[in-house]
Design an enzyme around this catalytic site. Structure first.
Site, PDB file in Angstrom:
ATOM      1  N   GLU A 172       0.754  -1.302   0.180  1.00 35.05           N
ATOM      2  CA  GLU A 172       0.124  -0.021   0.088  1.00 35.05           C
ATOM      3  C   GLU A 172       0.716   1.284  -0.097  1.00 35.05           C
ATOM      4  O   GLU A 172       0.514   2.148   0.801  1.00 35.05           O
ATOM      5  CB  GLU A 172      -1.022   0.005   1.256  1.00 35.05           C
ATOM      6  N   GLU A 269      -5.938 -10.645  -1.162  1.00 34.88           N
ATOM      7  CA  GLU A 269      -6.557 -10.431   0.037  1.00 34.88           C
ATOM      8  C   GLU A 269      -8.222 -10.529   0.009  1.00 34.88           C
ATOM      9  O   GLU A 269      -8.968  -9.497   0.637  1.00 34.88           O
ATOM     10  CB  GLU A 269      -6.281  -9.208   0.861  1.00 34.88           C
TER      11      GLU A 269
HETATM   12  C1  XIL Z   1      -5.521  -6.286   8.625  1.00 35.10           C
HETATM   13  C2  XIL Z   1      -5.595  -7.127   9.615  1.00 35.10           C
HETATM   14  O1  XIL Z   1      -6.676  -8.125   9.150  1.00 35.10           O
HETATM   15  C3  XIL Z   1      -6.194  -6.450  11.032  1.00 35.10           C
HETATM   16  O2  XIL Z   1      -6.374  -7.685  11.851  1.00 35.10           O
HETATM   17  C4  XIL Z   1      -5.340  -5.516  11.563  1.00 35.10           C
HETATM   18  O3  XIL Z   1      -5.730  -5.147  12.680  1.00 35.10           O
HETATM   19  C5  XIL Z   1      -4.817  -4.584  10.278  1.00 35.10           C
HETATM   20  O4  XIL Z   1      -4.456  -5.101   9.263  1.00 35.10           O
HETATM   21  N1  XIL Z   1      -4.675  -4.522   4.019  1.00 35.10           N
HETATM   22  C6  XIL Z   1      -3.560  -5.271   4.252  1.00 35.10           C
HETATM   23  C7  XIL Z   1      -3.607  -6.051   5.449  1.00 35.10           C
HETATM   24  O5  XIL Z   1      -2.603  -5.308   3.591  1.00 35.10           O
HETATM   25  O6  XIL Z   1      -2.372  -6.462   6.109  1.00 35.10           O
HETATM   26  C8  XIL Z   1      -4.727  -5.457   6.457  1.00 35.10           C
HETATM   27  O7  XIL Z   1      -4.883  -6.469   7.687  1.00 35.10           O
HETATM   28  C9  XIL Z   1      -5.893  -5.443   5.607  1.00 35.10           C
HETATM   29  C10 XIL Z   1      -5.874  -4.260   4.674  1.00 35.10           C
END
Ligand code: XIL
Length: 354
Positions: A172, A269
């Site tokens: 990101e 994801e």
């Molecule tokens: C999220 C996790 O799922 C949560 O448990 C944590 O609190 C925050 O991060 N994009 C990503 C992930 O790349 O690392 C994120 O994961 C969700 C959004």
């Protein structure tokens, strides 16, 4: 000196802007009905079907659930052949104090994965979030921050060398408008922190496949290729909802473009929110199923799309309710580990292609 930096910076941003054109557009996917199925767990699994076509299907792993719920590990091992630790490999978890590392969570997941012949995606070495307070509160010079990041990447990648062969090196880093996202790394090191991160990860493990991971559209691939940075692939996160999701044709075109640049692509994801929509729940679940199916179909139709990974599998452990502040059901198993229409839609899609 300053003007040279400025020119470099402009070049960098211009490329990113250009590459932001790779962004997938949001629209409506086809929503044909998902075939009715019995709600018992079938003999075949997503994993067995995916394996038969040399494909990886996976989920994020919550290490606490893995350690405390038997059923969590059972479904995980049965259904998936690739996993991503949810928080265990992030900066704050792995280096809670300067130069003091903790790989307990990651090691637990990697050991489980090894025992069940599951691949692991390392997530993530460089992100603007999940940073320890010693880092965010500290006042570090550029060279100190470079050293901190280099040491962190080397230590983590070397710790898992031979066990984790895919890394989300940078996560990101780009805003929706194509500019670089503000972060401790951008402010303290400059835009080239991205290039350095890939170089260091590659030096630490030349065998590993290195990914840039983001939501929306991903562009760093072309930039990095042009600058000779060792990047293998781009991760498309795919956190979507039944009222806002990319047109599958746009995702297909995006994947093909990235592929044509020599980059591997993975959906990394995926989850599909159903909250905030007035239609009956069965309708929403069937639209959700269709979106999952459409995105898997797209991935299956692109040779360079090598994995389809969801951000969890049971609604019981989805990150969405805490992220949005609303209850939701974005995954393919319900809170009681019963497969939902989305599960059967993925099964159908895989079955048709084996
Ligand atoms: C999220 C996790 O799922 C949560 O448990 C944590 O609190 C925050 O991060 N994009 C990503 C992930 O790349 O690392 C994120 O994961 C969700 C959004």
């Amino acid at each position: 000196m300053a003007s040279a930096r400025l020119t470099r910076c402009k070049l960098h941003l211009a490329m990113l802007l250009l590459l932001a054109l790779l962004t997938v557009s949001c629209g409506n996917a086809s929503t044909q009905a998902v075939p009715e199925r019995a709600t018992s767990t079938p003999l075949q699994s997503l994993r067995s079907l995916a394996q038969a076509r040399s494909m990886y299907i996976g989920t994020v792993v919550n290490v606490d659930a893995l350690q405390s719920e038997e059923q969590y590990g059972e479904v995980l091992a049965r259904e998936f052949n690739i996993v991503t630790p949810e928080v265990s490999l992030k900066f704050d978890a792995t280096e809670p104090e300067l130069n003091q590392y903790n790989f307990d969570g990651g090691d637990t997941i990697v050991a489980f994965a090894k025992a069940h012949n599951i691949q692991v995606r390392g997530h993530t070495l460089v992100w603007y979030r999940a940073l320890p307070s010693w880092l965010t509160a500290g006042k570090f010079s550029r060279s100190e921050l470079m050293q901190i990041l280099r040491d962190h990447i080397f230590t983590e990648v070397l710790h898992y060398r031979g066990q984790i062969n895919i890394w989300d090196v940078v996560n990101e880093a780009v805003n929706n408008d194509g500019t670089l996202r503000d972060s401790i790394w951008l402010r303290g090191i400059g835009p080239d922190y991205i290039d350095w991160a890939f170089r260091w990860a590659h030096e630490a493990n030349p065998q590993a496949r290195l990914f840039y991971n983001d939501f929306g559209g991903e562009g760093s691939g072309r930039k990095s290729l042009q600058r000779g940075v060792p990047i293998s692939g781009v991760g498309l996160q795919m956190h979507v909802g039944i009222d806002s999701y990319p047109d599958p044709q746009g995702v297909l075109a995006n994947m093909q473009r990235l592929n044509a640049l020599g980059l591997e692509v993975q959906i990394t994801e995926m989850d599909v929110r159903i909250q905030g929509d007035q239609r009956p729940v069965q309708t929403r679940l069937s639209i959700q199923a269709q979106i999952y199916r459409d995105m898997l179909s797209v991935c299956l139709s692109v040779a360079g799309c090598t994995a389809f990974v969801m951000w969890g599998f049971t609604d019981l452990h989805s990150w969405i309710p805490s992220a949005t502040g609303h209850p939701d059901a974005p995954l393919i198993f319900d809170q009681n580990y019963r497969p939902k229409p989305a599960y059967f839609a993925l099964m159908d899609d895989l079955e048709q292609r084996v």
